[in-house]
Scaffold this motif. Structure first.
Motif, PDB file in Angstrom:
ATOM      1  N   PRO A  85      81.197 -47.123  -5.891  1.00 55.03           N
ATOM      2  CA  PRO A  85      82.510 -47.423  -6.488  1.00 55.03           C
ATOM      3  C   PRO A  85      82.506 -47.499  -8.009  1.00 55.03           C
ATOM      4  N   ARG A  86      81.330 -47.665  -8.628  1.00 62.30           N
ATOM      5  CA  ARG A  86      81.275 -47.716 -10.093  1.00 62.30           C
ATOM      6  C   ARG A  86      80.707 -46.434 -10.689  1.00 62.30           C
ATOM      7  N   PHE A  87      80.672 -45.361  -9.887  1.00 64.31           N
ATOM      8  CA  PHE A  87      80.320 -44.045 -10.434  1.00 64.31           C
ATOM      9  C   PHE A  87      81.592 -43.407 -10.972  1.00 64.31           C
ATOM     10  N   MET A  88      81.670 -43.275 -12.280  1.00 58.34           N
ATOM     11  CA  MET A  88      82.836 -42.677 -12.933  1.00 58.34           C
ATOM     12  C   MET A  88      82.361 -41.643 -13.949  1.00 58.34           C
ATOM     13  N   GLY A  89      81.333 -40.890 -13.559  1.00 56.72           N
ATOM     14  CA  GLY A  89      80.720 -39.955 -14.491  1.00 56.72           C
ATOM     15  C   GLY A  89      81.317 -38.568 -14.387  1.00 56.72           C
ATOM     16  N   TYR A  90      80.728 -37.732 -13.583  1.00 54.45           N
ATOM     17  CA  TYR A  90      81.152 -36.348 -13.471  1.00 54.45           C
ATOM     18  C   TYR A  90      82.209 -36.223 -12.379  1.00 54.45           C
ATOM     19  N   VAL A  91      82.760 -35.027 -12.223  1.00 49.72           N
ATOM     20  CA  VAL A  91      83.853 -34.849 -11.263  1.00 49.72           C
ATOM     21  C   VAL A  91      83.241 -34.570  -9.893  1.00 49.72           C
ATOM     22  N   CYS A  92      82.677 -35.621  -9.316  1.00 44.91           N
ATOM     23  CA  CYS A  92      82.030 -35.523  -8.008  1.00 44.91           C
ATOM     24  C   CYS A  92      82.728 -36.458  -7.039  1.00 44.91           C
ATOM     25  N   GLY A  93      83.183 -35.928  -5.933  1.00 37.84           N
ATOM     26  CA  GLY A  93      83.792 -36.769  -4.924  1.00 37.84           C
ATOM     27  C   GLY A  93      82.769 -37.672  -4.258  1.00 37.84           C
ATOM     28  N   ALA A  94      83.274 -38.682  -3.559  1.00 37.86           N
ATOM     29  CA  ALA A  94      82.390 -39.673  -2.944  1.00 37.86           C
ATOM     30  C   ALA A  94      81.746 -39.178  -1.658  1.00 37.86           C
ATOM     31  N   GLY A  95      82.307 -38.142  -1.040  1.00 38.04           N
ATOM     32  CA  GLY A  95      81.823 -37.681   0.255  1.00 38.04           C
ATOM     33  C   GLY A  95      82.486 -38.457   1.376  1.00 38.04           C
ATOM     34  N   THR A  96      83.124 -37.764   2.302  1.00 40.86           N
ATOM     35  CA  THR A  96      83.789 -38.449   3.417  1.00 40.86           C
ATOM     36  C   THR A  96      82.840 -38.553   4.609  1.00 40.86           C
ATOM     37  N   VAL A  97      83.033 -39.605   5.387  1.00 38.19           N
ATOM     38  CA  VAL A  97      82.250 -39.754   6.620  1.00 38.19           C
ATOM     39  C   VAL A  97      82.552 -38.618   7.601  1.00 38.19           C
ATOM     40  N   PRO A  98      83.830 -38.306   7.891  1.00 38.10           N
ATOM     41  CA  PRO A  98      84.091 -37.175   8.797  1.00 38.10           C
ATOM     42  C   PRO A  98      83.525 -35.858   8.269  1.00 38.10           C
ATOM     43  N   GLY A  99      83.540 -35.682   6.937  1.00 38.65           N
ATOM     44  CA  GLY A  99      82.996 -34.453   6.378  1.00 38.65           C
ATOM     45  C   GLY A  99      81.503 -34.314   6.619  1.00 38.65           C
ATOM     46  N   ALA A 100      80.787 -35.435   6.531  1.00 39.84           N
ATOM     47  CA  ALA A 100      79.350 -35.391   6.783  1.00 39.84           C
ATOM     48  C   ALA A 100      79.063 -35.076   8.246  1.00 39.84           C
ATOM     49  N   VAL A 101      79.850 -35.666   9.151  1.00 43.90           N
ATOM     50  CA  VAL A 101      79.688 -35.371  10.579  1.00 43.90           C
ATOM     51  C   VAL A 101      79.972 -33.894  10.841  1.00 43.90           C
ATOM     52  N   ALA A 102      81.041 -33.383  10.225  1.00 45.54           N
ATOM     53  CA  ALA A 102      81.385 -31.971  10.418  1.00 45.54           C
ATOM     54  C   ALA A 102      80.297 -31.060   9.882  1.00 45.54           C
ATOM     55  N   ASP A 103      79.668 -31.461   8.767  1.00 44.67           N
ATOM     56  CA  ASP A 103      78.575 -30.655   8.223  1.00 44.67           C
ATOM     57  C   ASP A 103      77.423 -30.553   9.223  1.00 44.67           C
TER      58      ASP A 103
END
Length: 494
Positions: A85-103
């Motif tokens: 929650p305190r990563f405010m550096g580059y334009v990187c999304g946090a990664g979704t849980v459903p997205g990881a399962v789908a991967d």
């Protein structure tokens, strides 16, 4: 020599063995999710710790326990957590849980989304998804669709390849760029470096990219663009493409899309919108007016792995006229993959619409995440990110030793630490804030990056994380203040 059947079967794990490893990996992943807010965002890593994550390749297999121990080392001993929650550096999304399962599921299926016969489901989902983005999100005509790519760089490259070929004529594919009339690409001074790299890879050279000045909000100046187009037209240089940025990475500026679209229409130029960071902001009703004119684009590049937070990597390009992609990338197929489409009824082969013939099922993690979360929660999360950026700017203005460096419309806020003794000494402030950025990234309490704005160094917070809240913004500013005071004291009076 091993008996052939046994040798081949060593790579073929049973479902029970796969479950054992998968369940162990799930435990490690859940531990990461549970402990993430309490972990340092980043760290100062010892060389031996980094060596531990890359041991020698063994001659014989590791056990399940050894593999999971290695996975823990990778996840917990050497990572910068873009999902923190305190990563405010580059334009990187946090990664979704459903997205990881789908991967995981997509990797298990291992479909090739280049050929319809090899990846019918994957291509069906990808074309459905890109049509939805093109028409329902961005307002392009029905029939527009595109491709999932590795990221925004490849998305813009694909679009600009189609633009170059449309400008030069199809003979450029046989005769090369040297036989074509001179061409140029127009982009603002704040456009991403991927536009220069695309021009380089397309054989036009980075000097073919005309850098158009920006105004005091870091948006492309339409009057300067018009002058550049007129000067090139008089010199016989054809406009291959105009690149309008919808969310610069420096400040989050959105170029005046409607005015740029007017000039593109007047000069017959392909209008490409590089919205890798910002374009999906139009999902939020409160932000949609900022993107007026984007529906007039010939192509739009954007990254679901940014504001949709789907796992890396996953960029996307959508094109008003998909036939232009086939004209730019299609080739007669070799005999071993030719099909009788009339007899099979198979759909499009996406390998003929872009540069890759081996294409993973990257659309699934994006589609699955959208199914799992729905459009409304995404829109609300995006709007919340922008509100937090404005909150950060307001907090900066309340602190006597900080200064706002830009005013943005999206979720980027630029500021700097300004101790009273250094006010008015820009060179010293540049050096101090550059040191603060480095120390902050090693400190672990929070993470931001930087921008250079009109020659001045600024700290840059980019908030695209659905986990970030006000207390995290406050923690970033407190850490900057604490580190800044310490460095200033170490340096002493000047």
């Amino acid at each position: 020599m091993k008996e052939h059947g046994r040798f081949a079967r060593e790579l073929d794990w049973s479902p029970d063995r796969a479950r054992a490893l998968g369940e162990g990996a799930l435990d490690v992943w859940c531990e990461l999710l549970r402990t993430l807010p309490d972990r340092p965002v980043s760290a100062r890593w010892a060389p031996e710790a980094l060596q531990a994550i890359a041991p020698p390749i063994p001659e014989e297999p590791l056990s399940c326990e050894e593999l999971l121990a290695h996975a823990r080392t990778v996840l917990f001993d050497s990572a910068t957590y873009s999902g923190h929650p305190r990563f405010m550096g580059y334009v990187c999304g946090a990664g979704t849980v459903p997205g990881a399962v789908a991967d995981l599921l997509a990797a298990g299926l291992n479909a090739n989304a280049a050929s319809f016969r090899l990846g019918a489901g994957a291509i069906t989902i990808e074309t459905h998804l890109t049509r939805w983005f093109a028409s329902e999100v961005f307002g392009l005509p029905k029939g527009a669709f595109g491709l999932l790519t590795s990221g925004g760089a490849m998305a813009s490259f694909v679009a600009l390849k189609a633009a170059r070929d449309a400008c030069a004529g199809r003979s450029v594919r046989q005769n090369g760029i040297a036989a074509a009339a001179p061409m140029a690409i127009y982009a603002s001074e704040e456009a991403h470096i991927v536009i220069d790299r695309a021009a380089d890879m397309l054989g036009m050279g980075s000097n073919a990219v005309r850098k158009i000045p920006v105004d005091d909000r870091y948006q492309m100046r339409v009057d300067a663009l018009e002058r550049a187009l007129a000067q090139d037209a008089a010199a016989g240089v054809k406009p291959a493409a105009i690149v309008a940025t919808a969310g610069t990475v420096g400040t989050g500026a959105i170029d005046p899309l409607d005015g740029i679209a007017d000039l593109a229409a007047r000069y017959g130029a392909w209008l490409h919108v590089d919205g890798a960071y910002g374009a999906l902001g139009c999902l939020a009703d409160s932000l949609r007016p900022l993107f007026r004119g984007m529906d007039r684009a010939d192509s739009i590049a954007f990254d679901p792995h940014k504001w949709l937070s789907t796992p890396l990597t996953g960029g996307c390009v959508v094109v008003r006229d998909p036939q232009k992609l086939q004209e730019a990338f299609g080739f007669p197929l070799p005999s071993y993959v030719r099909q009788d489409k009339e007899r099979t009824g198979d759909g499009v082969d996406l390998g003929l619409y872009g540069p890759e013939f081996s294409r993973g099922f990257n659309a699934f993690k994006v589609f699955f995440s959208l199914l799992a979360h729905g459009r409304r929660p995404y829109a609300e999360s995006i709007a919340r990110n922008v509100q937090l950026a404005r909150y950060l700017e307001a907090q900066v203005e309340k602190r006597k030793d900080m200064e706002r460096m830009s005013k943005g419309d999206l979720s980027i806020a630029c500021f700097r630490y300004v101790p009273p003794a250094l006010r008015g000494h820009d060179a010293a402030l540049d050096a101090l804030n550059e040191r603060i950025e480095t120390e902050l990234q090693l400190d672990g309490r929070a993470f931001c990056s930087s921008s250079v704005l009109r020659g001045r160094f600024a700290l840059r917070a980019c908030i695209i994380n659905f986990r970030t809240e006000q207390q995290d913004v406050d923690a970033l500013l407190d850490a900057v203040e604490d580190i800044g005071q310490r460095i200033a004291e170490e340096r002493g009076p000047k």
